[in-house]
Scaffold this active site. Structure first.
Site, PDB file in Angstrom:
ATOM      1  CD1 TRP B 102      -1.836  -2.305   1.940  1.00  0.00           C
ATOM      2  CD2 TRP B 102      -2.762  -1.576   0.044  1.00  0.00           C
ATOM      3  NE1 TRP B 102      -2.707  -3.261   1.479  1.00  0.00           N
ATOM      4  CE2 TRP B 102      -3.284  -2.851   0.334  1.00  0.00           C
ATOM      5  CE3 TRP B 102      -3.187  -0.921  -1.105  1.00  0.00           C
ATOM      6  CZ2 TRP B 102      -4.218  -3.487  -0.487  1.00  0.00           C
ATOM      7  CZ3 TRP B 102      -4.113  -1.541  -1.930  1.00  0.00           C
ATOM      8  CH2 TRP B 102      -4.621  -2.815  -1.612  1.00  0.00           C
ATOM      9  CG  ASP B 169      -2.798   4.162   4.446  1.00  0.00           C
ATOM     10  OD1 ASP B 169      -3.765   3.956   5.215  1.00  0.00           O
ATOM     11  OD2 ASP B 169      -2.627   3.527   3.382  1.00  0.00           O
ATOM     12  CE  LYS B 193      -7.663  -3.051   6.087  1.00  0.00           C
ATOM     13  NZ  LYS B 193      -7.387  -4.202   5.251  1.00  0.00           N
TER      14      LYS B 193
END
Lengths: 356, 356
Positions: B102, B169, B193
């Site tokens: 990511w 992030d 999440k």
């Protein structure tokens, strides 16, 4: 008792969509897991995505015609910039028709990318009609229009024949009426009218128009990337897509677009007949451009406002207040609104007439 | 019987979130309407949005410190480009730390906007650790890092002290551990999440860092526009935001981040202790960088794979298969996973040891 829900969007969906999606939150597909907690890569959700994408093309009559259906994030507002990013050449230009607030929002975003040609606008008449007799420049990279204008209650009945890609924001009337969808090269729509709850965005694109701009496109804004990843470039909005699939399944079961269009025609006729007959009311949109999704109307004499508002609220109607740009009332009659709800509204309009 | 859900994301959420959100789909807030069919401008949904935004700042300890919380569309992947669009000057540069898939996706998108300086990368070691001892250039417009790497099971324990905006992030570990969040200038996270279902994206931004690039930013990508419109620039993903609010309310009731961190520490210790003790298994991430959210481990001898897979599946465990980039197993232990589920996994690992 369920309300008669005239909300302009998010809006009424079929009751079975509410029931099935609530059940899927408790236990999806017999997995002993919620739809909210499963991986988007699970075979169960991949099947949802694939069925939804295929069903869109089936309902629009676009299978095997070179189109791809994508379920993306961002709403129609993100498409306002994805369209020029993907279709407007570097130093190119695009043509736009200005029929309302959303059309003009799309134009504003396109200006970040290059020249925009405004072919016509009804802004000076507060968007009460759809401009006609306009000329679309044949050297533009594409022509963009908005098929239905929720706020102003107008709807395009005809689309121009042009030699360049035809792009249409169908957020508020997709799946409501038969059109030759193969005339369009790119259709997009926020889900939250006739397709599902807010949070998913449908893009239907003819693959052959892509990849021609010379621009470097960030991956999340690149239709070709989304196509290559089968609409799973990143984690998709799982639940809004699942509820959209349920809505599309309901539409297919109802007989598809052809069948729902007949119901929509009947609902619109019932209400517009009353607006035209009842001396207390008048419609705000030009008659030939009236939307079958959103009927906008006002009281001829505002002194009756309080009485009318009390009557419709007492009848269990919700969401009838007009947008501040137009005032008065807006009756949004999306696919899932039963004709019985329209009859309740018409009865209330008649009741007001008898009362005063 | 509910599964022991180790899915890496979308992932387990509190059971009460499933129950309350299913109820809201049938009848929200006593309105006799579904949460899926109400206007996002209704006072009932505006209250949801406002409470969610305020609760984020409260839980992170960021009230009255110049921060704004936004609930946007697009997932963290859209933030990969919104961050440089909003923070990287024309002809400027940004510094990035590459700790996994990511992080490298974020770098790839930033390259569309200007120079990116890679301060360090653990790619050559298949991202099995967090690089340290790197230097962040003080003339960069910002420094970007990824706090937790779901795929590789690593987590940043310390963040550099730098004189430029710190962007992080936190998709996979926000709300899981105490940090001095005021050290960060911009935090973003996909909801799916520890915060809610897929389809909503949280951005927490210090307002004073915005508006300094000289770029023309399309409205949908402009944090200042979203702030001005109180996170309702366009129709927001209503249901994902409502389910996120329910999850945040649950977290507050549990005692907030401080309380949940203790539970997360206990779960991680229980599992890592077994990984380190059991001669059949080994962890794949450097011990000092191990993630408390995602524990990655492999069998020392792959011949036991079939037996182990049968055992954990029979025990009602789901989602334990590792990402293809690492192989083996990944146990994702997000906030809502009960310690009892971790005990079930540990018991299965012990059972394998006794069986062979």
């Amino acid at each position: 008792m369920k309300k008669h829900n005239y909300s302009a969007g998010p809006c009424i969906l079929p009751q079975e969509v509410f029931e099935k999606s609530a059940q899927a939150i408790l236990n999806f597909n017999g997995m002993d897991l919620s739809i909210l907690e499963i991986s988007h890569r699970s075979k169960e959700f991949v099947a949802v995505m694939e069925e939804a994408r295929a069903l869109v093309l089936e309902l629009l009559g676009l299978q095997d015609k070179g189109y791809q259906a994508l379920f993306l994030h961002g709403g129609a507002s993100l498409e306002f910039l994805m369209v020029p990013y993907n279709l407007m050449k570097e130093n190119g230009k695009a043509a736009y028709l200005d029929t309302g607030t959303w059309a003009s929002g799309a134009i504003k975003e396109a200006k970040h990318f290059g020249e925009t040609v405004l072919v016509a606008s009804s802004k000076s008449d507060n968007y009460n009609h759809i401009p006609k007799q306009y000329v679309v420049p044949t050297d533009a990279d594409y022509f963009h229009c908005t098929s239905n204008n929720t706020i102003f209650g107008t709807q395009m009945k005809e689309f121009p024949e042009i030699g360049i890609p035809l792009v249409c924001d169908m957020s508020s009337d997709i799946f409501s009426r038969k059109l030759d969808f193969s005339k369009f090269d790119l259709i997009y729509a926020g889900a939250q009218k006739n397709m599902g709850p807010a949070g998913a965005t449908l893009v239907v694109v003819k693959e052959s128009i892509l990849g021609k701009t010379g621009r470097h496109i960030p991956a999340m804004l690149d239709y070709q990337q989304h196509i290559a990843k089968e609409s799973m470039y990143n984690t998709p909005p799982v639940f809004p897509i699942y509820a959209s699939l349920l809505t599309l399944q309901w539409l297919k079961k109802m007989g598809g677009i052809e069948a729902i269009e007949k119901l929509n025609d009947a609902k619109a006729q019932l209400l517009y007949d009353e607006i035209d007959r009842n001396p207390l009311f008048k419609g705000t949109a030009a008659i030939e451009d009236r939307s079958k999704m959103n009927a906008t109307f006002v009281l001829n004499n505002e002194v009756h406002t309080e009485t009318f508002d009390k009557l419709w609220k007492a009848a269990g109607i919700s969401g009838l207040t007009g947008h501040r740009s137009v005032g008065g009332y807006r009756a949004s009659m999306y696919n899932a609104l039963p004709i019985e709800s329209v009859q309740v509204l018409v009865d209330v309009m008649k009741e007001l007439e008898h009362k005063i």
